[in-house]
Design a protein around this motif. Structure first.
Motif, PDB file in Angstrom:
ATOM      1  N   PHE A 193      27.428  23.782  52.831  1.00  0.00           N
ATOM      2  CA  PHE A 193      27.677  25.045  53.545  1.00  0.00           C
ATOM      3  C   PHE A 193      28.760  25.750  52.885  1.00  0.00           C
ATOM      4  CE2 PHE A 193      29.022  28.605  56.636  1.00  0.00           C
ATOM      5  CZ  PHE A 193      27.584  29.322  56.629  1.00  0.00           C
ATOM      6  N   SER A 194      29.713  25.087  52.745  1.00  0.00           N
ATOM      7  CA  SER A 194      30.989  25.990  52.137  1.00  0.00           C
ATOM      8  C   SER A 194      30.675  26.190  50.591  1.00  0.00           C
ATOM      9  CB  SER A 194      32.158  25.013  52.253  1.00  0.00           C
ATOM     10  OG  SER A 194      32.002  23.799  51.559  1.00  0.00           O
ATOM     11  N   GLU A 195      29.851  25.283  49.748  1.00  0.00           N
ATOM     12  CA  GLU A 195      29.784  25.972  48.570  1.00  0.00           C
ATOM     13  C   GLU A 195      28.813  27.040  48.390  1.00  0.00           C
ATOM     14  OE1 GLU A 195      29.452  21.654  45.984  1.00  0.00           O
ATOM     15  OE2 GLU A 195      28.289  21.935  47.282  1.00  0.00           O
ATOM     16  N   TYR A 196      27.833  27.109  49.141  1.00  0.00           N
ATOM     17  CA  TYR A 196      26.825  27.959  49.355  1.00  0.00           C
ATOM     18  C   TYR A 196      27.541  29.295  49.962  1.00  0.00           C
ATOM     19  CZ  TYR A 196      23.213  31.085  51.464  1.00  0.00           C
ATOM     20  OH  TYR A 196      22.309  31.887  51.725  1.00  0.00           O
ATOM     21  N   ILE A 197      28.387  29.285  50.607  1.00  0.00           N
ATOM     22  CA  ILE A 197      29.290  30.590  51.110  1.00  0.00           C
ATOM     23  C   ILE A 197      30.068  30.956  49.941  1.00  0.00           C
ATOM     24  CG2 ILE A 197      30.927  31.432  52.649  1.00  0.00           C
ATOM     25  CD1 ILE A 197      28.073  31.613  53.725  1.00  0.00           C
ATOM     26  N   GLY A 198      30.577  29.984  49.257  1.00  0.00           N
ATOM     27  CA  GLY A 198      31.582  30.320  48.275  1.00  0.00           C
ATOM     28  C   GLY A 198      30.984  31.052  47.020  1.00  0.00           C
ATOM     29  N   PHE A 199      29.819  30.609  46.844  1.00  0.00           N
ATOM     30  CA  PHE A 199      28.954  31.436  45.708  1.00  0.00           C
ATOM     31  C   PHE A 199      28.558  32.775  46.250  1.00  0.00           C
ATOM     32  CE2 PHE A 199      24.793  31.024  43.071  1.00  0.00           C
ATOM     33  CZ  PHE A 199      25.621  31.802  42.012  1.00  0.00           C
ATOM     34  N   CYS A 200      28.211  32.802  47.528  1.00  0.00           N
ATOM     35  CA  CYS A 200      27.890  34.193  48.062  1.00  0.00           C
ATOM     36  C   CYS A 200      29.251  35.203  48.213  1.00  0.00           C
ATOM     37  CB  CYS A 200      27.565  34.310  49.480  1.00  0.00           C
ATOM     38  SG  CYS A 200      25.900  33.249  49.716  1.00  0.00           S
ATOM     39  N   ASP A 201      30.283  34.519  48.396  1.00  0.00           N
ATOM     40  CA  ASP A 201      31.575  35.277  48.250  1.00  0.00           C
ATOM     41  C   ASP A 201      31.701  36.086  46.495  1.00  0.00           C
ATOM     42  OD1 ASP A 201      32.351  35.400  50.800  1.00  0.00           O
ATOM     43  OD2 ASP A 201      33.698  33.598  50.612  1.00  0.00           O
ATOM     44  N   GLU A 202      31.482  35.076  45.865  1.00  0.00           N
ATOM     45  CA  GLU A 202      31.676  35.353  44.345  1.00  0.00           C
ATOM     46  C   GLU A 202      30.704  36.628  44.084  1.00  0.00           C
ATOM     47  OE1 GLU A 202      31.953  32.653  41.224  1.00  0.00           O
ATOM     48  OE2 GLU A 202      33.563  31.416  42.236  1.00  0.00           O
ATOM     49  N   LEU A 203      29.419  36.352  44.397  1.00  0.00           N
ATOM     50  CA  LEU A 203      28.187  37.414  44.068  1.00  0.00           C
ATOM     51  C   LEU A 203      28.727  38.668  44.674  1.00  0.00           C
ATOM     52  CD1 LEU A 203      25.098  35.329  44.668  1.00  0.00           C
ATOM     53  CD2 LEU A 203      26.031  36.084  42.421  1.00  0.00           C
ATOM     54  N   PHE A 204      29.237  38.978  45.921  1.00  0.00           N
ATOM     55  CA  PHE A 204      29.482  40.089  46.602  1.00  0.00           C
ATOM     56  C   PHE A 204      30.908  40.317  46.358  1.00  0.00           C
ATOM     57  CE2 PHE A 204      25.930  38.598  49.224  1.00  0.00           C
ATOM     58  CZ  PHE A 204      25.367  39.646  49.514  1.00  0.00           C
ATOM     59  N   GLU A 205      31.604  39.724  45.359  1.00  0.00           N
ATOM     60  CA  GLU A 205      33.157  39.875  45.379  1.00  0.00           C
ATOM     61  C   GLU A 205      33.806  40.333  46.580  1.00  0.00           C
ATOM     62  OE1 GLU A 205      33.039  43.160  42.317  1.00  0.00           O
ATOM     63  OE2 GLU A 205      32.423  41.579  40.562  1.00  0.00           O
ATOM     64  N   ALA A 206      33.515  39.341  47.560  1.00  0.00           N
ATOM     65  CA  ALA A 206      34.213  39.495  48.796  1.00  0.00           C
ATOM     66  C   ALA A 206      35.610  39.188  49.069  1.00  0.00           C
ATOM     67  CB  ALA A 206      33.126  38.976  49.782  1.00  0.00           C
ATOM     68  N   GLN A 207      36.086  38.620  48.072  1.00  0.00           N
ATOM     69  CA  GLN A 207      37.679  38.130  48.264  1.00  0.00           C
ATOM     70  C   GLN A 207      38.499  39.224  48.821  1.00  0.00           C
ATOM     71  OE1 GLN A 207      35.550  37.495  45.664  1.00  0.00           O
ATOM     72  NE2 GLN A 207      35.525  35.487  45.440  1.00  0.00           N
ATOM     73  N   SER A 208      38.279  40.535  48.560  1.00  0.00           N
ATOM     74  CA  SER A 208      39.226  41.542  49.017  1.00  0.00           C
ATOM     75  C   SER A 208      38.748  42.294  50.181  1.00  0.00           C
ATOM     76  CB  SER A 208      39.171  42.506  47.868  1.00  0.00           C
ATOM     77  OG  SER A 208      37.984  43.177  47.593  1.00  0.00           O
ATOM     78  N   TRP A 209      37.447  41.766  50.896  1.00  0.00           N
ATOM     79  CA  TRP A 209      37.029  42.113  52.055  1.00  0.00           C
ATOM     80  C   TRP A 209      37.744  41.828  53.298  1.00  0.00           C
ATOM     81  CZ3 TRP A 209      31.054  41.355  52.513  1.00  0.00           C
ATOM     82  CH2 TRP A 209      30.295  42.148  51.253  1.00  0.00           C
ATOM     83  N   ASP A 210      37.995  42.516  54.476  1.00  0.00           N
ATOM     84  CA  ASP A 210      38.703  42.323  55.541  1.00  0.00           C
ATOM     85  C   ASP A 210      37.671  41.215  56.321  1.00  0.00           C
ATOM     86  OD1 ASP A 210      36.736  43.350  57.545  1.00  0.00           O
ATOM     87  OD2 ASP A 210      37.182  45.319  56.684  1.00  0.00           O
ATOM     88  N   GLU A 211      38.522  40.537  57.260  1.00  0.00           N
ATOM     89  CA  GLU A 211      37.913  39.327  57.978  1.00  0.00           C
ATOM     90  C   GLU A 211      36.383  39.484  58.615  1.00  0.00           C
ATOM     91  OE1 GLU A 211      37.611  35.294  58.335  1.00  0.00           O
ATOM     92  OE2 GLU A 211      38.999  36.408  57.062  1.00  0.00           O
TER      93      GLU A 211
END
Length: 247
Positions: A193-211
């Motif tokens: 699950f952590s790998e899958y979510i990590g890939f979703c974060d990259e696709l959405f460029e979500a690193q700068s999103w709020d929690e």
């Protein structure tokens, strides 16, 4: 076929048809399969350099990047006189015609690519493939490798509860004989699950999103993967295609 201008082709109804609009895939776009990328890239590089390489079988969970990896490695080296011929499993009867074409194009290296390979029972197609990989009296051209993908390591589907034990045993022997001819076997597994979510974060460029925003996306991503029954790069990309403009 002018291989100086044509870099990829597909076999259709026994004819080699040029591909003019290649689906470009980059290695850096493939997430979570670093070791698989290294293995196939090194094998292909050795092939191009004439240092010896193996036919390769990429097997495992669907949607985990097997076909994309073959395309990406080809795209990386297609400007180094590497060419790709895609051959469907129902076109295996055309193998020797394809090899005759390859044998004449000595200044190029060729990958014969068969995607999603499987056979429900042993037969002439399996025998044709076995002779290509190893076993024919005619030498396989030195400028060709065979790359195949499959959702299972052994191509032939056996009947575990077959009433005829001898027939089932013979099918298994044929099965193993074919798989054994691939010197390089690369396995693919479902993401955790952590790998899958990590890939979703990259696709959405979500690193700068709020929690809160990221947490909402992660919940939707989990629900989407559950509906697919698989956590894979393909599922993450499909999730992004569905929600990319909404989140």
């Amino acid at each position: 076929m002018n291989w100086h201008k044509i870099k990829a082709a597909i076999v259709r109804s026994g004819r080699i048809c040029a591909v003019h609009d290649i689906q470009i895939t980059e290695l850096k776009s493939l997430y979570g399969i670093e070791e698989q990328k290294r293995l196939l890239k090194e094998n292909t590089k050795r092939f191009i350099e004439g240092k010896g390489a193996n036919n390769a079988l990429l097997w495992g969970e669907m949607g985990c990047g097997k076909s994309s990896l073959v395309r990406a490695v080809f795209c990386k080296y297609m400007d180094k006189n590497l060419r790709l011929i895609e051959l469907g499993k129902f076109e295996l009867g055309s193998l020797y015609d394809v090899l005759c074409v390859i044998r004449e194009a000595k200044s190029f290296k060729f990958i014969i690519f068969c995607d999603d390979m499987s056979f429900e029972s042993s037969g002439s197609d399996v025998s044709e493939l076995k002779r290509l990989l190893e076993g024919s009296i005619e030498k396989v051209p030195e400028n060709v490798l065979f790359y195949a993908t499959s959702n299972r390591r052994h191509f032939l589907k056996t009947e575990e509860n077959s009433e005829n034990f001898l027939i089932n045993k013979e099918r298994m022997r044929e099965n193993l004989s074919l798989a054994d001819r691939f010197g390089l076997c690369i396995s693919f597994y479902e993401m955790d699950f952590s790998e899958y979510i990590g890939f979703c974060d990259e696709l959405f460029e979500a690193q700068s999103w709020d929690e809160n925003r990221r947490e909402n996306m992660h919940k939707l991503a989990r629900t989407f993967s559950d509906s697919k029954g698989l956590r894979s790069p393909r599922a993450a990309q499909q999730f992004f295609a569905m929600y990319g403009g909404q989140l």
